[in-house]
Scaffold this active site. Structure first.
Site, mmCIF file in Angstrom:
data_model
loop_
_atom_site.group_PDB
_atom_site.id
_atom_site.type_symbol
_atom_site.label_atom_id
_atom_site.label_comp_id
_atom_site.label_asym_id
_atom_site.label_seq_id
_atom_site.Cartn_x
_atom_site.Cartn_y
_atom_site.Cartn_z
ATOM 1 N N ARG A 1 11.080 3.793 3.548
ATOM 2 C CA ARG A 1 10.673 2.865 4.618
ATOM 3 C C ARG A 1 11.891 2.046 5.013
ATOM 4 O O ARG A 1 12.610 1.543 4.142
ATOM 5 C CB ARG A 1 9.556 1.936 4.150
ATOM 6 C CG ARG A 1 9.312 0.822 5.155
ATOM 7 C CD ARG A 1 8.148 -0.045 4.800
ATOM 8 N NE ARG A 1 6.889 0.643 5.044
ATOM 9 C CZ ARG A 1 5.703 0.042 4.970
ATOM 10 N NH1 ARG A 1 5.617 -1.229 4.644
ATOM 11 N NH2 ARG A 1 4.601 0.709 5.221
ATOM 12 N N HIS B 1 4.523 5.549 11.659
ATOM 13 C CA HIS B 1 4.073 5.417 10.266
ATOM 14 C C HIS B 1 3.132 6.608 10.031
ATOM 15 O O HIS B 1 1.924 6.460 9.936
ATOM 16 C CB HIS B 1 3.355 4.084 10.098
ATOM 17 C CG HIS B 1 3.116 3.668 8.672
ATOM 18 N ND1 HIS B 1 3.312 4.503 7.597
ATOM 19 C CD2 HIS B 1 2.688 2.484 8.158
ATOM 20 C CE1 HIS B 1 3.018 3.857 6.484
ATOM 21 N NE2 HIS B 1 2.642 2.629 6.800
ATOM 22 N N LYS C 1 28.525 -2.238 0.128
ATOM 23 C CA LYS C 1 28.842 -1.632 1.429
ATOM 24 C C LYS C 1 28.812 -0.102 1.413
ATOM 25 O O LYS C 1 29.440 0.564 2.233
ATOM 26 C CB LYS C 1 30.174 -2.147 1.985
ATOM 27 C CG LYS C 1 30.258 -3.663 2.078
ATOM 28 C CD LYS C 1 30.896 -4.089 3.363
ATOM 29 C CE LYS C 1 31.020 -5.603 3.505
ATOM 30 N NZ LYS C 1 29.749 -6.325 3.366
ATOM 31 N N ARG D 1 0.794 -1.225 0.000
ATOM 32 C CA ARG D 1 0.000 0.000 0.000
ATOM 33 C C ARG D 1 0.831 1.281 0.000
ATOM 34 O O ARG D 1 0.593 2.180 -0.806
ATOM 35 C CB ARG D 1 -0.925 0.049 1.237
ATOM 36 C CG ARG D 1 -2.213 -0.701 1.075
ATOM 37 C CD ARG D 1 -2.608 -1.297 2.389
ATOM 38 N NE ARG D 1 -1.647 -2.338 2.680
ATOM 39 C CZ ARG D 1 -1.781 -3.594 2.234
ATOM 40 N NH1 ARG D 1 -2.831 -3.944 1.570
ATOM 41 N NH2 ARG D 1 -0.847 -4.495 2.485
ATOM 42 N N THR D 2 1.785 1.384 0.912
ATOM 43 C CA THR D 2 2.506 2.664 1.050
ATOM 44 C C THR D 2 3.276 2.950 -0.238
ATOM 45 O O THR D 2 3.180 4.053 -0.795
ATOM 46 C CB THR D 2 3.446 2.593 2.277
ATOM 47 O OG1 THR D 2 2.686 2.127 3.378
ATOM 48 C CG2 THR D 2 4.038 3.952 2.592
HETATM 49 N N1 CP Z 1 -0.559 -0.181 5.734
HETATM 50 C C1 CP Z 1 0.677 -0.382 5.198
HETATM 51 O O1 CP Z 1 1.645 0.275 5.548
HETATM 52 O O2 CP Z 1 0.712 -1.365 4.244
HETATM 53 P P1 CP Z 1 2.014 -1.786 3.457
HETATM 54 O O3 CP Z 1 2.965 -2.421 4.452
HETATM 55 O O4 CP Z 1 1.541 -2.757 2.410
HETATM 56 O O5 CP Z 1 2.634 -0.553 2.871
#
Ligand code: CP
Length: 306
Positions: free
Chosen positions: A104, A132, A84, A54-55
């Site tokens: 992320r 998040h 490295k 999703r993100t």
């Molecule tokens: N809700 C969420 O962060 O989903 P993903 O891990 O698929 O990005």
């Protein structure tokens, strides 16, 4: 309003700034034509050191629908990290190529560190068990659309210890004077005491329960999260907990709360029965779609295009 330079932690944002982000998202959702080329000529780096559906994809969709381009990776094995190269050097180089970086990581604080290495805006798409914030903003957008932000009775259910979306949303909802927060989990997955101390300090009422049964009747929202098996450090047996920690239609029917909405950041594993998908309680797929206008808004705000 004070400038928003990065999106690292929900704790960095005031309620005024959050309200502004939600207002821009509403305008973008209502007027897609007005914004469709706003990112023309802009390149956004999308760096996913941890898996995501999703993100990652909602950011990339948002960027493309606004006329921008993306570069990035979702497998660090294909990058010079394999040779490295340090995190710091990688960020400096990629920030030089792009106008904004979405990232992320598994490591708490990595996005904050990245924001200190470049003047380009950084968006934290999740850092370990920590925060998040973009998920929280889309959660707030969903709550605003479906209910209201103030005076809510909200229940958090599932893995409240490792679930970063819970941590971010508890912080955020505390800015909107909730009526009551219920934390419902197995004791091994209870909410951290720093969050309870924060609520105590703000004089926000909360309750802690071990089971959902009998505790959903007075809720406006039930926010469910999966067990974050990839983050668990202690030996915890999940299998015996599954039945007790699954929200079923039978349970929701017995609680007699037809207005209750069920949210989940997704992915879902077992914690919400599929039969709830076809009921009015299900808001989790709408919630996921709300990621698009909110992430569009964040990019436009950080690039000072609105
Ligand atoms: N809700 C969420 O962060 O989903 P993903 O891990 O698929 O990005």
């Amino acid at each position: 309003m004070k400038d928003i330079k990065n999106i690292i932690s929900i704790k960095d944002l005031s309620s005024e700034q959050i309200n502004y982000i939600l207002t821009v998202a509403e305008d973008i959702e209502k007027n897609p034509e007005k914004y469709k080329n706003i990112l023309r000529g802009k390149v956004i780096a999308s760096l996913f050191f941890e898996p995501s559906t999703r993100t990652k994809l909602s950011f990339e969709t948002a960027i493309k629908k606004l006329g921008g381009n993306t570069v990035g990776f979702d497998d660090i094995q294909t990058t010079s990290v394999k040779k490295k190269e340090t995190f710091s050097d990688s960020i400096k180089v990629i920030a030089g190529y792009s106008d904004l970086v979405v990232m992320r990581t598994k490591i708490e604080g990595a996005s904050r560190l990245a924001s200190e290495m470049t003047d380009k805006p950084i968006i934290n798409g999740g850092d370990g068990t920590n925060q998040h914030p973009t998920q929280t903003l889309l959660d707030l957008y969903t709550i605003k659309k479906e209910k209201k932000l103030e005076n809510l009775t909200i229940g958090f259910f599932g893995d409240l210890k490792y679930g970063r979306t819970v941590h971010s949303l508890v912080e955020a909802i505390s800015l909107y004077q909730p009526k009551k927060i219920k934390f419902i989990s197995a004791p091994q997955f209870g909410i951290g005491k720093e969050y309870l101390e924060m609520l105590d300090k703000k004089e926000i009422e909360y309750e802690i329960h071990e089971e959902a049964k009998g505790n959903l009747k007075d809720l406006d929202i039930l926010y469910v999260t999966r067990t974050q098996v990839e983050r668990i450090v202690e030996p915890i047996e999940i299998e015996p907990l599954k039945k007790k920690y699954t929200i079923t239609k039978e349970l929701l029917d017995a609680e007699e709360n037809p207005e209750l909405i069920v949210m989940h950041p997704l992915p879902r594993v077992y914690e919400i029965s599929k039969e709830i998908d076809d009921t009015k309680h299900n808001v989790y797929f709408k919630q996921s779609n709300n990621g698009i206008p909110v992430r569009k808004a964040l990019i436009c705000i950080l690039l000072k295009l609105v």
